[in-house]
Design a protein around this motif. Structure first.
Motif, PDB file in Angstrom:
ATOM      1  N   LYS A   1      29.175  95.949  74.083  1.00 19.90           N
ATOM      2  CA  LYS A   1      28.748  95.762  75.471  1.00 19.90           C
ATOM      3  C   LYS A   1      29.939  95.465  76.383  1.00 19.90           C
ATOM      4  N   ASP A   2      29.899  96.014  77.591  1.00 21.08           N
ATOM      5  CA  ASP A   2      30.937  95.702  78.581  1.00 21.08           C
ATOM      6  C   ASP A   2      30.947  94.213  78.902  1.00 21.08           C
ATOM      7  N   LEU A   3      29.769  93.592  78.889  1.00 19.10           N
ATOM      8  CA  LEU A   3      29.674  92.168  79.187  1.00 19.10           C
ATOM      9  C   LEU A   3      30.441  91.330  78.169  1.00 19.10           C
ATOM     10  N   PHE A   4      30.560  91.836  76.941  1.00 14.62           N
ATOM     11  CA  PHE A   4      31.353  91.163  75.912  1.00 14.62           C
ATOM     12  C   PHE A   4      32.835  91.505  76.070  1.00 14.62           C
ATOM     13  N   LYS A   5      33.132  92.776  76.258  1.00 12.89           N
ATOM     14  CA  LYS A   5      34.528  93.212  76.323  1.00 12.89           C
ATOM     15  C   LYS A   5      35.265  92.632  77.534  1.00 12.89           C
ATOM     16  N   PHE A   6      34.544  92.470  78.647  1.00 12.05           N
ATOM     17  CA  PHE A   6      35.167  91.963  79.868  1.00 12.05           C
ATOM     18  C   PHE A   6      34.715  90.532  80.177  1.00 12.05           C
ATOM     19  N   SER A   7      34.379  89.790  79.141  1.00 11.29           N
ATOM     20  CA  SER A   7      33.851  88.439  79.320  1.00 11.29           C
ATOM     21  C   SER A   7      34.942  87.444  79.713  1.00 11.29           C
ATOM     22  N   PRO A   8      34.645  86.535  80.648  1.00 10.72           N
ATOM     23  CA  PRO A   8      35.606  85.474  80.983  1.00 10.72           C
ATOM     24  C   PRO A   8      35.553  84.316  79.991  1.00 10.72           C
ATOM     25  N   TYR A   9      34.695  84.439  78.964  1.00  6.39           N
ATOM     26  CA  TYR A   9      34.528  83.361  77.990  1.00  6.39           C
ATOM     27  C   TYR A   9      35.316  83.604  76.707  1.00  6.39           C
ATOM     28  N   LYS A  10      36.189  84.572  76.701  1.00  5.28           N
ATOM     29  CA  LYS A  10      36.952  84.876  75.492  1.00  5.28           C
ATOM     30  C   LYS A  10      38.040  83.833  75.236  1.00  5.28           C
ATOM     31  N   SER A  11      38.333  83.620  73.935  1.00  4.51           N
ATOM     32  CA  SER A  11      39.513  82.835  73.582  1.00  4.51           C
ATOM     33  C   SER A  11      40.749  83.667  73.902  1.00  4.51           C
ATOM     34  N   LEU A  12      41.735  83.034  74.466  1.00  2.59           N
ATOM     35  CA  LEU A  12      42.939  83.749  74.865  1.00  2.59           C
ATOM     36  C   LEU A  12      43.990  83.708  73.763  1.00  2.59           C
ATOM     37  N   THR A  13      44.856  84.715  73.743  1.00  3.81           N
ATOM     38  CA  THR A  13      45.984  84.695  72.818  1.00  3.81           C
ATOM     39  C   THR A  13      46.988  83.646  73.283  1.00  3.81           C
ATOM     40  N   GLU A  14      47.951  83.351  72.439  1.00  2.00           N
ATOM     41  CA  GLU A  14      48.934  82.330  72.787  1.00  2.00           C
ATOM     42  C   GLU A  14      49.702  82.694  74.057  1.00  2.00           C
ATOM     43  N   ASP A  15      50.084  83.985  74.184  1.00  2.00           N
ATOM     44  CA  ASP A  15      50.848  84.345  75.381  1.00  2.00           C
ATOM     45  C   ASP A  15      49.949  84.428  76.619  1.00  2.00           C
ATOM     46  N   GLN A  16      48.668  84.790  76.451  1.00  2.00           N
ATOM     47  CA  GLN A  16      47.739  84.737  77.579  1.00  2.00           C
ATOM     48  C   GLN A  16      47.561  83.300  78.068  1.00  2.00           C
ATOM     49  N   PHE A  17      47.341  82.397  77.108  1.00  2.00           N
ATOM     50  CA  PHE A  17      47.121  80.991  77.463  1.00  2.00           C
ATOM     51  C   PHE A  17      48.371  80.402  78.112  1.00  2.00           C
TER      52      PHE A  17
ATOM     53  N   THR B   1      54.452  85.431  94.268  1.00  2.40           N
ATOM     54  CA  THR B   1      53.828  86.583  93.631  1.00  2.40           C
ATOM     55  C   THR B   1      54.055  86.478  92.130  1.00  2.40           C
ATOM     56  N   TYR B   2      52.985  86.637  91.353  1.00  9.81           N
ATOM     57  CA  TYR B   2      53.068  86.585  89.901  1.00  9.81           C
ATOM     58  C   TYR B   2      52.879  88.002  89.365  1.00  9.81           C
ATOM     59  N   LEU B   3      53.897  88.535  88.701  1.00 12.76           N
ATOM     60  CA  LEU B   3      53.838  89.878  88.131  1.00 12.76           C
ATOM     61  C   LEU B   3      53.709  89.739  86.617  1.00 12.76           C
ATOM     62  N   ILE B   4      52.523  90.080  86.103  1.00 17.41           N
ATOM     63  CA  ILE B   4      52.234  89.930  84.673  1.00 17.41           C
ATOM     64  C   ILE B   4      52.290  91.308  84.041  1.00 17.41           C
ATOM     65  N   GLN B   5      53.292  91.532  83.220  1.00 15.78           N
ATOM     66  CA  GLN B   5      53.498  92.838  82.605  1.00 15.78           C
ATOM     67  C   GLN B   5      53.041  92.835  81.147  1.00 15.78           C
ATOM     68  N   GLY B   6      52.366  93.893  80.756  1.00 13.29           N
ATOM     69  CA  GLY B   6      51.901  94.017  79.377  1.00 13.29           C
ATOM     70  C   GLY B   6      51.491  95.439  79.094  1.00 13.29           C
ATOM     71  N   GLU B   7      51.710  95.885  77.864  1.00 13.57           N
ATOM     72  CA  GLU B   7      51.335  97.238  77.483  1.00 13.57           C
ATOM     73  C   GLU B   7      49.821  97.351  77.316  1.00 13.57           C
ATOM     74  N   ALA B   8      49.357  98.572  77.093  1.00 13.81           N
ATOM     75  CA  ALA B   8      47.931  98.802  76.863  1.00 13.81           C
ATOM     76  C   ALA B   8      47.453  97.949  75.688  1.00 13.81           C
TER      77      ALA B   8
ATOM     78  N   PHE C   1      52.400  90.123  75.175  1.00 10.91           N
ATOM     79  CA  PHE C   1      52.918  90.905  74.054  1.00 10.91           C
ATOM     80  C   PHE C   1      51.875  91.186  72.962  1.00 10.91           C
ATOM     81  N   SER C   2      50.949  90.255  72.748  1.00 14.30           N
ATOM     82  CA  SER C   2      50.030  90.362  71.605  1.00 14.30           C
ATOM     83  C   SER C   2      49.047  91.505  71.792  1.00 14.30           C
ATOM     84  N   GLN C   3      48.929  92.363  70.783  1.00 13.72           N
ATOM     85  CA  GLN C   3      48.005  93.484  70.820  1.00 13.72           C
ATOM     86  C   GLN C   3      46.595  92.988  70.488  1.00 13.72           C
ATOM     87  N   MET C   4      45.685  93.113  71.455  1.00 12.39           N
ATOM     88  CA  MET C   4      44.320  92.610  71.285  1.00 12.39           C
ATOM     89  C   MET C   4      43.323  93.709  70.957  1.00 12.39           C
TER      90      MET C   4
END
Length: 560
Positions: A146-162, A183-190, A361-364
């Motif tokens: 479900k998109d509601l799961f994939k784009f949920s704001p309730y997910k645990s974050l990775t160490e670099d996200q947190f 301005t915060y520029l957050i860069q990350g690959e797909a 950096f972490s591939q999710m």
């Protein structure tokens, strides 16, 4: 290790029920997880002293109206495990259809500990029990699609996200206190979780200024930063800009079902210019537009004029002029058209003093992880990596297009959310004449996507071929990729090259005189498509030389 049995015991959520459990061995000095609910609302928590915690909740106006107390126990529970299970329950119950409202906030903390996989299996066991007790409706695999799961704001974050959240909150608290721009520029690959993190920040900041955010569970540094933000700014207006229409529509639908968020919070770059925002969070900032190869120049020029910009003004300029603070999520390697704002414009931001550069950096997404993503990039950027095998990731090459299509349809029946996509190597003739096919390979004919927005979830998408613009920003369980005649291999020069004569994306070619630039769009699109599949990627290659070359890197599918 031997596995003890996880149990869920249900009680009325009253002081009498809590006091009656004082002699229960699990209710004092033992880590447990609990669920409090009525018919429509649910709260999930964990504690090492259930008696004290329940008594506290019963004295609290924001939870004492709930009717039922569900105590989840296991002899193997420890603090790290219960924190992990608590976050999983919040994540899955927020996407399940049983309850209308999840009362919880989300600290975003990740959980890494010994035997984590063991407790992940216990969660599946727990979920089955919750379904039997009518506390959950859907299967885990259904929820994950479900998109509601994939784009949920309730997910645990990775160490670099947190860590990124931590840096932004603390810096933003000080910047707003002293009224300094940033301005915060957050860069990350797909696949590094840019969209998830963007939505998490939208929810966090929106809840903070609506007095809905509980600070319980946040580290002291985040608590101090959030308190400072709230004290120094009674209210900050937050907007969420999504440049791509397809992804924007999907996220709007998701926001309809998340407490505290609304569909109209997800806006276009143009809509952002019509209000004064304190903070604009921009997902997929690499897809912001400049004045080139546009469908309509009039509206674009009018916005530039209204903002005091000349014809060189871009949607990135609009964002900067329409907000005090900007949080931009960016990947220069996902720019796939000349309409996209040039990387040089983002370099100007990087060179400014009032800017902070952050990285994910972490591939999710891809089970093959960072190793697989780097492997794909190295192959298609002619870095000639050593062949690798991926035991946990299903990637293979097909010699027959029809067999690949049937294989992806079979995977779709099994798992859902499996689609076929391709490079723009065929003209879109069915757009004008629906009786015609667009793609013909070895006497097998197919059509391009018949809808542009939310194609992944559209009814007939499994029978169509999606282009890059339909799947950028989305996850698939399996992705089948057709590599057309726009990408080839030269066995003499021993390199992959692109053929612009077989590239039919008119908006990517119009007015572009540089073959190198067009080549970059083609390569970027294929790399993006080849990193969409969570569990696996299938490839069919039209160019014979390229197919033989890629066969040295990927196993060939064997039809069983």
């Amino acid at each position: 290790m031997s596995s003890s049995k996880i149990k869920v015991n249900q009680y009325a959520f009253t002081m009498d029920s809590v006091n009656a459990l004082t002699n229960n061995a699990f209710m004092k000095n033992w880590p447990i997880v609990y669920v409090l609910n009525d018919d429509h609302n649910v709260y999930i928590g964990e504690t090492s002293n259930a008696i004290t915690r329940m008594q506290t909740h019963l004295k609290s106006d924001d939870k004492n109206y709930l009717k039922q107390m569900n105590i989840i126990t296991d002899e193997e529970f420890h603090k790290s495990a219960t924190l992990h299970l608590e976050s999983l329950l919040i994540e899955y119950m927020s996407a399940d259809t049983h309850f209308d409202t999840i009362i919880n906030g989300n600290t975003g903390q990740s959980h890494m500990y010994f035997q984590k996989d063991h407790y992940a299996h216990k969660f599946e066991e727990l979920w089955s029990i919750l379904k039997k007790k009518h506390l959950a409706n859907e299967r885990i695999d259904q929820i994950r699609n479900k998109d509601l799961f994939k784009f949920s704001p309730y997910k645990s974050l990775t160490e670099d996200q947190f860590g990124t959240v931590d840096v932004i909150l603390q810096d933003l608290a000080q910047r707003t206190k002293h009224q300094e721009p940033q301005t915060y520029l957050i860069q990350g690959e797909a696949g590094t979780g840019k969209t998830v993190l963007a939505i998490y920040l939208v929810k966090l900041l929106t809840d903070l200024f609506a007095d809905r955010l509980s600070l319980e569970g946040f580290a002291s540094e985040e608590v101090n930063a959030l308190k400072t933000l709230k004290q120094e700014n009674r209210s900050l207006k937050v907007g969420f800009v999504v440049p791509m229409s397809s992804l924007r529509r999907t996220i709007r639908n998701v926001f309809k079902d998340i407490q505290g968020l609304q569909a109209n919070m997800v806006i276009t770059p143009s809509q952002a210019t019509k209000e004064n925002f304190d903070i604009l969070i921009v997902d997929e900032a690499h897809r912001l537009k400049r004045r080139k190869n546009l469908t309509g120049y009039g509206a674009f020029d009018a916005t530039n004029k209204r903002l005091g910009l000349d014809d060189n003004g871009t949607e990135l300029d609009w964002i900067m002029k329409s907000s005090k603070y900007q949080i931009l999520f960016y990947d220069k390697n996902q720019s796939v058209r000349p309409t996209d704002v040039r990387h040089d414009e983002f370099k100007k931001i990087i060179n400014r003093e009032d800017h902070l550069d952050l990285f994910l950096f972490s591939q999710m997404r891809v089970i093959g992880g960072d190793v697989y993503v780097k492997y794909i990039k190295d192959i298609f950027n002619n870095n000639h990596p050593k062949p690798k095998e991926f035991d946990a990731y299903d990637v293979c090459l097909f010699d027959d297009i029809d067999i690949m299509i049937q294989a992806i349809k079979s995977k779709n029946e099994e798992l859902g959310l499996c689609r076929t996509v391709s490079g723009y190597a065929w003209d879109w003739v069915s757009k004008k004449d629906q009786s015609k096919h667009d793609i013909t390979i070895d006497n097998h004919s197919y059509i391009w996507n018949t809808v542009n927005e939310d194609w992944v979830n559209s009814k007939n998408s499994i029978n169509e071929i999606g282009c890059i613009h339909t799947i950028q920003g989305y996850d698939l369980n399996y992705a089948a990729i057709i590599l057309g005649e726009d990408i080839k291999y030269d066995p003499v020069l021993q390199k992959i090259y692109t053929d612009k004569q077989n590239f039919y994306d008119k908006k990517a070619k119009a007015g572009v005189t540089s073959d190198k630039e067009i080549a970059s769009y083609i390569i970027n699109a294929y790399i993006t498509m080849l990193t969409r599949g969570i569990r696996g990627t299938y490839l069919y290659v039209c160019d014979k030389n390229l197919r033989e070359y890629l066969a040295t890197f990927f196993p060939t599918y064997i039809n069983k």
